[in-house]
Design a protein around this motif. Sequence first.
Motif, short mmCIF file in Angstrom:
data_model
loop_
_atom_site.label_atom_id
_atom_site.label_comp_id
_atom_site.label_asym_id
_atom_site.label_seq_id
_atom_site.Cartn_x
_atom_site.Cartn_y
_atom_site.Cartn_z
N TRP A 125 85.66 -1.70 -11.33
CA TRP A 125 86.12 -0.10 -11.72
C TRP A 125 87.43 0.18 -12.55
O TRP A 125 87.84 1.08 -12.68
CB TRP A 125 86.00 0.89 -10.52
N ARG A 128 85.64 0.77 -16.07
CA ARG A 128 84.67 1.64 -15.90
C ARG A 128 84.86 2.72 -14.62
O ARG A 128 84.42 2.31 -13.43
CB ARG A 128 83.37 0.79 -15.86
N THR A 132 81.97 7.97 -12.93
CA THR A 132 80.84 8.08 -13.87
C THR A 132 79.59 7.54 -13.31
O THR A 132 78.57 7.82 -13.98
CB THR A 132 81.53 7.44 -15.33
N ILE A 133 79.39 6.77 -12.57
CA ILE A 133 78.35 6.07 -11.91
C ILE A 133 77.60 7.04 -10.86
O ILE A 133 77.82 7.09 -9.72
CB ILE A 133 78.86 4.71 -11.26
N ARG A 134 76.57 7.68 -11.29
CA ARG A 134 75.75 8.62 -10.68
C ARG A 134 74.47 8.57 -10.75
O ARG A 134 73.67 9.36 -10.05
CB ARG A 134 76.33 9.91 -11.01
N SER A 135 74.07 7.56 -11.41
CA SER A 135 72.57 7.41 -11.53
C SER A 135 72.14 5.78 -11.98
O SER A 135 73.12 5.18 -12.53
CB SER A 135 71.76 8.32 -12.45
N LYS A 137 70.70 4.63 -14.61
CA LYS A 137 71.18 4.26 -15.99
C LYS A 137 72.45 4.12 -16.21
O LYS A 137 72.72 3.61 -17.45
CB LYS A 137 70.53 5.33 -16.90
N ASP A 138 73.32 4.67 -15.48
CA ASP A 138 74.77 4.42 -15.50
C ASP A 138 75.36 3.19 -15.52
O ASP A 138 76.36 2.38 -15.92
CB ASP A 138 75.66 5.40 -14.70
N PRO A 227 81.02 3.34 -6.29
CA PRO A 227 80.04 4.42 -7.47
C PRO A 227 80.41 5.55 -6.57
O PRO A 227 80.12 5.58 -5.32
CB PRO A 227 78.85 3.78 -7.58
#
Length: 340
Positions: A125, A128, A132-135, A137-138, A227
Motif C-alpha cells: 500500500w 496504492r 481505495t480497495i473496496r471491491s 475489481k480494485d 484493504p
Amino acid sequence: MDNTNKLNYLKEKQEELHFSGAYYAKRGNEILQGSSGFANRSEKIANEPDTRFAIASGCKIFTAVSICMLVESGKISFDSKLKDCLDIDLPNFDGDITIHHLLTHTSGVPDYFNEEIMDDFELLWKSRPMYTIRSPKDFLPMIQYEEMQGSINGSFQYNNSGYILLGLIVEQVTKCNFTAFVEEHIFQKAGMMDSGYFEMDRLPGRTALGYIEEPDGNWKTNIYSLPVKGGPDGGAYVTVEDMAKFWEALMSHRLLSEDMTQKLLAPREVVYEEDNIYYGYCGYMELDDEKKIVKYIQMGYDPGVNFRAVYYPGTQSIIVVCSNESEGAFELLKEIETIL
C-alpha cells in the motif's frame, strides 16, 4: 477434567500467551468459550465472546462455497475456463485456466501478494492507498497485465489473486456484489447474524480493532495495513460462534447439497506430504495414514489479525479461535485441542 476446570485452565493459558481475542469450542453437548485482551486498547474495551473479529484468509471458504452454489445451479462448472467466465482482458494469462485451478491454487496466475518474494503485507500500500480497495475489481491493476508466475496444473502454490478472480466470476454470473452475495446466501442461511464484510472506516459495534506490536513494544492499529474492505480472498468479520454455525450449516447441507458438500470437502492437492496435509476446495485438511480425513483446518493471517479453526468430521467437533493481534490463535487452539 470437568467443564469448570477446563475453563480455568484456558483462562490461565490465555494469560500465559498474552492472548487477545476469543475462542469457541464444541464437542457433543460440551461447549467452551471465553475471551481476553482488548477490542480497543485506547478505550480499554474488553474482548467478549460475541466480539467480531477479522479472519483474513479464513474466509476463502466462503468464496469456494459461493462458487459451488453457482456450479450446483448449472451456471458454471469446475471445468469452466476463466476466459469464458469473465469479460475482462487478461492478456498474459494462460487460456486453459479453469475454476478448478483457481480454487486449488494451481492456476499459476500472478499473485498480488506473493509470499515467496514479499513478507510484509504493508508494503503493498506504499503506492496504492489501501482506502481505495473496496471491491474485487480494485485489485485488477495489481494483476491484470502481469505475467504468469507459474504453470497451470503445477504444484500447489498459495495464491490470493486466484480468489479475487473467483469473486469477480461470482459478481459477473450473479450480477450481484460479491460481499452482498455471501452475506445473503451464506451468512443469513447459516444464522451468522453478527458476521459481515465491514469497512474498516465504518466498523459496527462489538468489532475488535486489529493491533500490531512495534519493535519498541508499543502498539498501533492495522487501519493503514490492510484493504479497507475485505472480499473474495479474505477480510470478513465473524464472531467465534458464528464460525461454528457456518460449519454446522455446511455439514447439515443447508448451504449445499450432500453431493456438492462432498466435492467441496474432498482432498485434491498435496501440500505437505510428510504431514499428510492436503488442500481441497474448502481449504486445508489433515489426513491419517489411511487417507481418511482427521480434521479440516482454516487459518488466516494479516497484520493485526490471527485466525484458526478446526472441524473434526468424526466427532463433529469444532474449535474456533480469533485474535486481534498477529499471533496467538494457533497456540491457544492447540491447548483447547489437548483438553477437548
